[in-house]
Design a protein around this motif. Structure first.
Motif, mmCIF file in Angstrom:
data_model
loop_
_atom_site.group_PDB
_atom_site.id
_atom_site.type_symbol
_atom_site.label_atom_id
_atom_site.label_comp_id
_atom_site.label_asym_id
_atom_site.label_seq_id
_atom_site.Cartn_x
_atom_site.Cartn_y
_atom_site.Cartn_z
ATOM 1 N N PRO A 1 42.703 71.910 39.216
ATOM 2 C CA PRO A 1 41.261 72.178 39.316
ATOM 3 C C PRO A 1 40.853 73.581 38.873
ATOM 4 O O PRO A 1 39.667 73.855 38.751
ATOM 5 C CB PRO A 1 40.962 71.960 40.797
ATOM 6 C CG PRO A 1 42.262 72.142 41.490
ATOM 7 C CD PRO A 1 43.324 71.712 40.519
ATOM 8 N N LEU B 1 34.277 62.414 44.762
ATOM 9 C CA LEU B 1 35.588 62.236 44.127
ATOM 10 C C LEU B 1 36.436 61.237 44.915
ATOM 11 O O LEU B 1 37.110 60.389 44.321
ATOM 12 C CB LEU B 1 36.307 63.579 43.993
ATOM 13 C CG LEU B 1 35.598 64.625 43.124
ATOM 14 C CD1 LEU B 1 36.375 65.932 43.130
ATOM 15 C CD2 LEU B 1 35.373 64.119 41.709
ATOM 16 N N ALA C 1 36.840 69.364 39.262
ATOM 17 C CA ALA C 1 37.460 68.169 38.696
ATOM 18 C C ALA C 1 36.541 67.655 37.597
ATOM 19 O O ALA C 1 35.337 67.953 37.574
ATOM 20 C CB ALA C 1 37.630 67.103 39.768
ATOM 21 N N ASP D 1 41.899 65.767 38.151
ATOM 22 C CA ASP D 1 41.951 66.925 39.050
ATOM 23 C C ASP D 1 43.373 67.443 39.243
ATOM 24 O O ASP D 1 43.707 67.982 40.288
ATOM 25 C CB ASP D 1 41.302 66.585 40.395
ATOM 26 C CG ASP D 1 41.999 65.438 41.120
ATOM 27 O OD1 ASP D 1 42.928 64.831 40.567
ATOM 28 O OD2 ASP D 1 41.591 65.144 42.260
ATOM 29 N N TRP E 1 38.935 71.538 33.959
ATOM 30 C CA TRP E 1 37.522 71.423 33.619
ATOM 31 C C TRP E 1 37.149 72.263 32.403
ATOM 32 O O TRP E 1 36.124 72.014 31.761
ATOM 33 C CB TRP E 1 36.644 71.816 34.815
ATOM 34 C CG TRP E 1 36.822 73.256 35.193
ATOM 35 C CD1 TRP E 1 37.726 73.767 36.063
ATOM 36 C CD2 TRP E 1 36.111 74.368 34.670
ATOM 37 N NE1 TRP E 1 37.618 75.129 36.126
ATOM 38 C CE2 TRP E 1 36.622 75.523 35.269
ATOM 39 C CE3 TRP E 1 35.081 74.495 33.744
ATOM 40 C CZ2 TRP E 1 36.153 76.797 34.970
ATOM 41 C CZ3 TRP E 1 34.607 75.772 33.451
ATOM 42 C CH2 TRP E 1 35.142 76.907 34.063
ATOM 43 N N VAL F 1 35.800 70.496 43.737
ATOM 44 C CA VAL F 1 36.812 69.676 44.406
ATOM 45 C C VAL F 1 36.792 69.860 45.919
ATOM 46 O O VAL F 1 37.331 69.032 46.647
ATOM 47 C CB VAL F 1 38.240 69.952 43.870
ATOM 48 C CG1 VAL F 1 38.343 69.564 42.411
ATOM 49 C CG2 VAL F 1 38.647 71.399 44.077
ATOM 50 N N THR G 1 31.350 67.338 35.784
ATOM 51 C CA THR G 1 32.299 68.087 36.607
ATOM 52 C C THR G 1 31.803 68.085 38.039
ATOM 53 O O THR G 1 30.618 67.893 38.303
ATOM 54 C CB THR G 1 32.486 69.545 36.137
ATOM 55 O OG1 THR G 1 31.298 70.277 36.383
ATOM 56 C CG2 THR G 1 32.872 69.614 34.671
#
Length: 167
Positions: free
Chosen positions: A98, A59, A133, A95, A102, A53, A50
């Motif tokens: 968010p 990412l 995410a 994502d 997760w 974000v 994980t």
């Protein structure tokens, strides 16, 4: 221990399961590698991590170029194990939401890092931490050093052609 349902060698799966940290290397837009420490989780088929974000370059890098590498080499993070592995694969960022996406990895995460449950209980105190995410890595190749000596030739295993995603 989760039983492997993939081609990934069981000894490599064991490293993923025991590792508190892996070094995730991604490709930057300028072609240079960038490495981030993350907690790896094994879901039986993929290596899952994980990431916050907020302002997450990793990412962005993965979305632009999904080819990644994971190193399992830190003896402290591996609980004193001396064997080592590197896994390459194709990553996917999940994502869409968010705030809750997760949570599907929470059982794996809390089994490896029980302290996360204390943070979760105080979620309102850490709202930005829990905007996360999921990074899923579909392994494509694994290098394994049973004795940890990376100067020697590793045992190399590749995903069967039908298991590897085209990128």
């Amino acid at each position: 221990m989760v039983i492997a349902m993939s081609w990934l060698p069981q000894r490599v799966v064991e490293l993923v399961e025991v590792a508190l940290v892996t070094e995730l290397s991604v490709v930057r837009p300028d072609g240079r590698p960038m490495t981030y420490p993350l907690i790896p989780l094994w879901d039986g088929e993929r290596i899952v991590m994980t990431s916050s974000v907020l302002f997450s370059k990793k990412l962005e890098h993965i979305k632009a170029s999904p080819h990644v590498s994971l190193s399992f080499s830190d003896p402290v993070a591996l609980g004193g194990r001396t064997d080592r592995a590197t896994v390459t694969g194709i990553a996917r960022v999940i994502d869409d939401d968010p705030h809750v996406d997760w949570e599907r990895v929470l059982p794996l995460w809390s089994a490896k890092e029980p302290a996360i449950l204390a943070f979760l209980k105080a979620r309102v105190s850490f709202p930005l931490f829990f905007e996360r995410a999921i990074i899923e890595v579909e392994p494509t190749r694994a290098w394994y050093w049973p004795d940890g000596d990376t100067r020697s030739a590793p045992q190399v295993t590749s995903a069967p052609p039908d298991a590897a995603r085209a990128a």
